[in-house]
Design a protein around this motif. Structure first.
Motif, PDB file in Angstrom:
ATOM      1  N   ALA A 158       1.683 -11.803 -50.045  1.00  0.00           N
ATOM      2  CA  ALA A 158       2.900 -11.112 -49.539  1.00  0.00           C
ATOM      3  C   ALA A 158       2.832 -10.801 -48.042  1.00  0.00           C
ATOM      4  N   LEU A 159       4.044 -10.953 -47.265  1.00  0.00           N
ATOM      5  CA  LEU A 159       3.935 -10.259 -46.065  1.00  0.00           C
ATOM      6  C   LEU A 159       5.130  -9.430 -45.973  1.00  0.00           C
ATOM      7  N   PHE A 160       5.003  -8.024 -46.433  1.00  0.00           N
ATOM      8  CA  PHE A 160       6.034  -7.048 -46.409  1.00  0.00           C
ATOM      9  C   PHE A 160       6.509  -6.442 -44.887  1.00  0.00           C
ATOM     10  N   GLN A 161       7.462  -5.769 -45.033  1.00  0.00           N
ATOM     11  CA  GLN A 161       7.911  -5.303 -43.689  1.00  0.00           C
ATOM     12  C   GLN A 161       8.115  -6.308 -42.627  1.00  0.00           C
ATOM     13  N   THR A 162       8.443  -7.468 -43.367  1.00  0.00           N
ATOM     14  CA  THR A 162       8.652  -8.378 -42.195  1.00  0.00           C
ATOM     15  C   THR A 162       9.874  -9.287 -42.283  1.00  0.00           C
ATOM     16  N   GLU A 163      10.751  -9.389 -41.320  1.00  0.00           N
ATOM     17  CA  GLU A 163      11.998  -9.725 -41.358  1.00  0.00           C
ATOM     18  C   GLU A 163      11.973 -11.214 -40.739  1.00  0.00           C
ATOM     19  N   VAL A 164      12.398 -12.102 -41.477  1.00  0.00           N
ATOM     20  CA  VAL A 164      12.624 -13.426 -40.739  1.00  0.00           C
ATOM     21  C   VAL A 164      13.754 -13.357 -40.033  1.00  0.00           C
ATOM     22  N   ASN A 165      13.715 -14.111 -38.875  1.00  0.00           N
ATOM     23  CA  ASN A 165      14.981 -14.155 -37.832  1.00  0.00           C
ATOM     24  C   ASN A 165      15.357 -15.571 -37.501  1.00  0.00           C
ATOM     25  N   GLU A 166      14.333 -16.680 -37.842  1.00  0.00           N
ATOM     26  CA  GLU A 166      14.963 -17.976 -37.551  1.00  0.00           C
ATOM     27  C   GLU A 166      13.914 -18.752 -38.323  1.00  0.00           C
ATOM     28  N   VAL A 167      14.712 -19.958 -38.847  1.00  0.00           N
ATOM     29  CA  VAL A 167      13.787 -20.945 -39.583  1.00  0.00           C
ATOM     30  C   VAL A 167      14.191 -22.470 -38.723  1.00  0.00           C
ATOM     31  N   LYS A 168      13.488 -23.176 -38.422  1.00  0.00           N
ATOM     32  CA  LYS A 168      13.658 -24.253 -37.571  1.00  0.00           C
ATOM     33  C   LYS A 168      12.852 -25.621 -37.952  1.00  0.00           C
ATOM     34  N   TRP A 169      13.502 -26.676 -38.137  1.00  0.00           N
ATOM     35  CA  TRP A 169      12.950 -27.945 -38.640  1.00  0.00           C
ATOM     36  C   TRP A 169      12.041 -28.324 -37.373  1.00  0.00           C
ATOM     37  N   LEU A 170      10.905 -28.634 -37.427  1.00  0.00           N
ATOM     38  CA  LEU A 170      10.080 -29.248 -36.321  1.00  0.00           C
ATOM     39  C   LEU A 170       9.848 -30.797 -36.667  1.00  0.00           C
ATOM     40  N   ALA A 171      10.977 -31.558 -36.117  1.00  0.00           N
ATOM     41  CA  ALA A 171      10.766 -33.094 -36.648  1.00  0.00           C
ATOM     42  C   ALA A 171       9.580 -33.666 -36.356  1.00  0.00           C
ATOM     43  N   ASN A 172       9.081 -33.441 -35.243  1.00  0.00           N
ATOM     44  CA  ASN A 172       7.702 -34.332 -35.204  1.00  0.00           C
ATOM     45  C   ASN A 172       6.778 -33.783 -36.188  1.00  0.00           C
ATOM     46  N   GLU A 173       6.418 -32.660 -36.529  1.00  0.00           N
ATOM     47  CA  GLU A 173       5.454 -32.363 -37.299  1.00  0.00           C
ATOM     48  C   GLU A 173       5.733 -32.288 -38.658  1.00  0.00           C
ATOM     49  N   LYS A 174       7.118 -32.539 -38.886  1.00  0.00           N
ATOM     50  CA  LYS A 174       7.822 -32.375 -40.145  1.00  0.00           C
ATOM     51  C   LYS A 174       7.222 -31.031 -41.149  1.00  0.00           C
ATOM     52  N   LEU A 175       7.506 -30.158 -40.393  1.00  0.00           N
ATOM     53  CA  LEU A 175       7.249 -28.857 -40.937  1.00  0.00           C
ATOM     54  C   LEU A 175       8.442 -27.873 -40.653  1.00  0.00           C
ATOM     55  N   CYS A 482      21.890 -13.869 -44.751  1.00  0.00           N
ATOM     56  CA  CYS A 482      20.605 -13.972 -44.900  1.00  0.00           C
ATOM     57  C   CYS A 482      19.845 -13.250 -43.844  1.00  0.00           C
ATOM     58  N   GLY A 483      20.515 -12.990 -42.652  1.00  0.00           N
ATOM     59  CA  GLY A 483      19.716 -12.360 -41.365  1.00  0.00           C
ATOM     60  C   GLY A 483      19.282 -13.379 -40.422  1.00  0.00           C
ATOM     61  N   TYR A 484      19.409 -14.697 -40.990  1.00  0.00           N
ATOM     62  CA  TYR A 484      18.650 -15.612 -40.020  1.00  0.00           C
ATOM     63  C   TYR A 484      19.368 -16.981 -40.092  1.00  0.00           C
ATOM     64  N   GLN A 485      19.232 -17.805 -39.162  1.00  0.00           N
ATOM     65  CA  GLN A 485      20.000 -19.208 -39.008  1.00  0.00           C
ATOM     66  C   GLN A 485      18.872 -20.132 -39.269  1.00  0.00           C
TER      67      GLN A 485
END
Ligand code: NDP
Length: 630
Positions: A158-175, A482-485
């Motif tokens: 777990a990574l506690f006290q951690t707030e995600v603020n962006e989730v982005k698809w990296l097309a080249n790496e497929k990650l 959610c607090g992130y896009q």
């Protein structure tokens, strides 16, 4: 009046117009816009008051097989199911200081759950945990999170006290790239979005809200440093304090008795009274609990769900207010008279699809009795049962509250399923305390705050502390909650993709957002027992991930055809409850008086059990049908 209505002790027409009147005075053109988003000047309302020690750590730039966002029941169950599948390279990112989700945040005095603990706590057979009572409380639930996370060794992941603020698809790496408020740039092949529901506190937009100089907080961030005590009460620091609480929903109902017991003076500002029925908690019979045979929890959960969706047998295992609704309705209809059709309601934590139970009930009745009674007759019978139930609830206020005017103000005038019914054995009596005053705003709500307190009807109520029991965002944009896009293939965001309606496969996948799994946006199951659906969905996702790994596949995305097919399913199974919703007093159950008109924005209309079976059959088929993989 029909013949049937002549045998009852109230005037249905008079009640119908009273309900209409109470609804009309509450309708607001602003709908959801009457609330303030908790950001900017208001962001202190969402700070974490429970962290004992602030974590310091270097930014994380690792790449994982899976990242799970959220450490509530959804996240913890996902972690547990991944472990079971031997998939150990995952991280759970959690904003709070520990696991718990809803229960981490909502630990206000009196916080507890109305779904039977024996079905609400997931994996009881695996953990051998015995809940103390039929209905659990916040402290025991948080303890259970420790047991679960130890059992599946989740803490180190777990990574506690951690707030995600962006989730982005990296097309080249497929990650996926996951950025956080700790400057983490984590990469992951798969992301499970287990963000929960009712997670973003909201505040009423009131004149002068920034001017108040006293102490203030939202119930989901209870300030025990200020009040003293804990989730069992004893708020000793309030003994010389004047306190105001705004809101009288399920949360306020649980904490008001504790505030009443401790504060020098308590003002309860009410816009709409809740329906308050008996709770009747009981101690667990340990012998009975321990005598349960292997598989008992699944059987019990399914039995319960069956009652709520009209697929029940004669054996009622949970045997509580929820299941009683259906048993009694059935009994009443068999006798073809409304007098036995009592106890409609008990619909406690039904936050997602507020129509579901009423709708399930109608469907059940229609399926079983259509031969004998017309649709109109059924609707009328259900309405009469509802009136009867609510008359009893209103009579309870007269019986328990000494002052007749206060008792009258505490009576709910709306159909039971318009708002979330509440169950409490001390709330109404709290208004008999000399230090407690109900300020009934007659549907108007608090509109103005001064530097020293609350202004209502030209009167200023000076208080040391204002507590907001004003609830959580519902019906706002998913990413905002959610607090992130999330930006998927080609940079398209989830908000853009879903702006005209939800589009998913199974409510879990969404085309254009590969290797992602969502538990909460909609088009999935609706059950009062939330942990049941989280358990089923997390097992499903873990199965998919295991399949991909064992086939050496690294990419999964809903096909266009599968997504369109699922939307058609959702639309065709959606039941039109618009007129019922419109007749309701506003609240988050009916989108603040502006009911949803888009049939795609629904949960799965066939009921949770049917949905779970559909997923199970899909897994049995073992072909990952509807998913593009490579
Ligand atoms: P709710 O949204 O249910 O209640 C918010 C309250 O604030 C309502 O009474 C609302 O009035 C009132 N309000 C809003 N604006 C104003 C205003 N300007 N002036 C005065 N009052 C105002 O939030 P809760 O936190 O109470 O509950 C949220 C959900 O969480 C529940 O519905 C339930 O699903 C779940 N829950 C479950 C519990 C359990 O299992 N026992 C316990 C607690 C919560 P109005 O009704 O007029 O909109």
């Amino acid at each position: 009046m029909t013949l049937q209505e002549q045998h009852i002790s109230f005037d249905p027409d008079a009640l119908r117009s009273k309900y209409r009147l109470e609804r009309d005075k509450r309708l607001k053109v602003e709908g959801n816009d009457q609330y303030i988003e908790v950001k900017g000047d208001f962001s202190y309302f969402v700070e974490d008051p429970y962290i004992e020690e602030k974590i310091t750590r270097e930014p994380n730039t690792n790449t994982y097989h899976t990242v799970i966002i959220g450490g509530g029941f959804g996240g913890v169950l996902s972690g547990a199911r991944l472990r079971e599948q031997g998939l150990n390279d995952f991280r759970i990112i959690e904003k709070g200081g520990d696991f718990g989700g809803t229960w981490y945040w909502n630990r206000y005095p009196g916080a507890s759950c109305d779904i039977e603990s024996y079905i609400y706590f997931p994996l009881l057979e695996e953990t051998n945990f015995v809940p103390k009572r039929k209905y659990t409380d916040a402290a025991e639930t948080l303890d259970y999170f420790k047991i679960l996370s130890d059992k599946f060794s989740l803490r180190n992941n777990a990574l506690f006290q951690t707030e995600v603020n962006e989730v982005k698809w990296l097309a080249n790496e497929k990650l996926w790239l996951i950025k956080t408020n700790r400057q983490d740039s984590i990469k992951a092949r798969y992301v499970i979005h287990a963000n929960g529901f009712l997670n973003r506190p909201k505040l009423p937009a009131m004149k002068g809200i920034n001017d108040y100089q006293g102490h203030t907080f939202h119930t989901s961030r209870w300030d025990y440093d200020y009040t003293g005590g804990d989730s069992y009460g004893n708020l000793d620091n309030l003994k010389d304090k004047k306190v105001a609480i705004i809101g009288t929903g399920a949360t306020a109902v649980q904490c008001v008795p504790h505030l009443a017991a401790s504060a020098q003076k308590l003002y309860v500002f009410q816009r709409t009274p809740s329906s308050i029925d008996e709770r009747n908690n009981t101690e667990t019979n340990i012998e009975w609990f321990k005598s349960q045979k292997s598989g008992w929890q699944d059987e019990r959960r399914e039995n319960f769900e069956g009652f709520l969706t009209g697929n029940f047998t004669n054996k009622d295992l949970v045997n509580d207010g929820w299941t009683e609704i259906f048993r009694t309705i059935l009994g009443g209809l068999m006798k073809n008279g409304p007098s036995k059709l009592v106890l409609l309601g008990w619909v406690l934590s039904a936050p997602l699809n507020r129509n579901f139970y009423e709708d399930g009930l109608r469907t059940f009745i229609r399926n079983k009795f259509m031969k004998y009674v017309s649709r109109e007759d059924i609707n009328r019978k259900v309405e009469i049962v509802d009136f009867q139930k609510m008359e009893k609830v209103r009579a309870r206020a007269d019986a328990l509250v000494n002052d007749p005017n206060t008792a009258e103000s505490l009576k709910p005038y709306y159909r039971q399923l318009c708002k979330r019914p509440c169950f409490h054995d001390e709330y109404l009596q709290a208004f008999n305390n000399d230090n407690v005053e109900l300020i009934d705003t007659d549907g108007q709500g608090v509109k103005e705050i001064s530097a020293e307190g609350i202004i209502h009807n030209g009167q200023e109520f000076k208080v040391d502390c204002i507590i907001f029991a004003s609830g959580f965002e519902v019906g706002t944009d998913y990413s905002r909650r959610c607090g992130y896009q999330v930006s998927g293939i080609g940079g398209i965001t989830l908000s853009e993709k879903w702006k005209d309606g939800l589009a998913t496969f199974h409510g879990i996948h969404s085309k254009g957002f590969p290797n992602s799994f969502f538990y909460g946006p909609g088009q999935g199951p609706m059950t009062a027992n939330f942990t049941h659906s989280l358990d089923e969905q997390s097992a499903h996702v873990a199965y998919i991930l295991k399949q991909l790994d064992s086939k050496n596949l690294k990419y999964v995305e809903a096909s266009d055809e599968a997504e369109k097919g699922w939307i058609d399913t959702i639309v065709s199974k959606a039941r039109n409850m618009q007129s019922f919703q419109e007749s309701c007093t506003p609240g988050y159950y009916n989108n603040e008086g502006k009911p949803n008109t888009n049939p795609a924005n629904n949960t799965y209309g066939g009921g949770a059990l049917e949905y779970f079976k559909l997923l199970k059959d899909w897994r049995k088929n073992n072909k990952l049908l509807g998913l593009k993989t490579h």
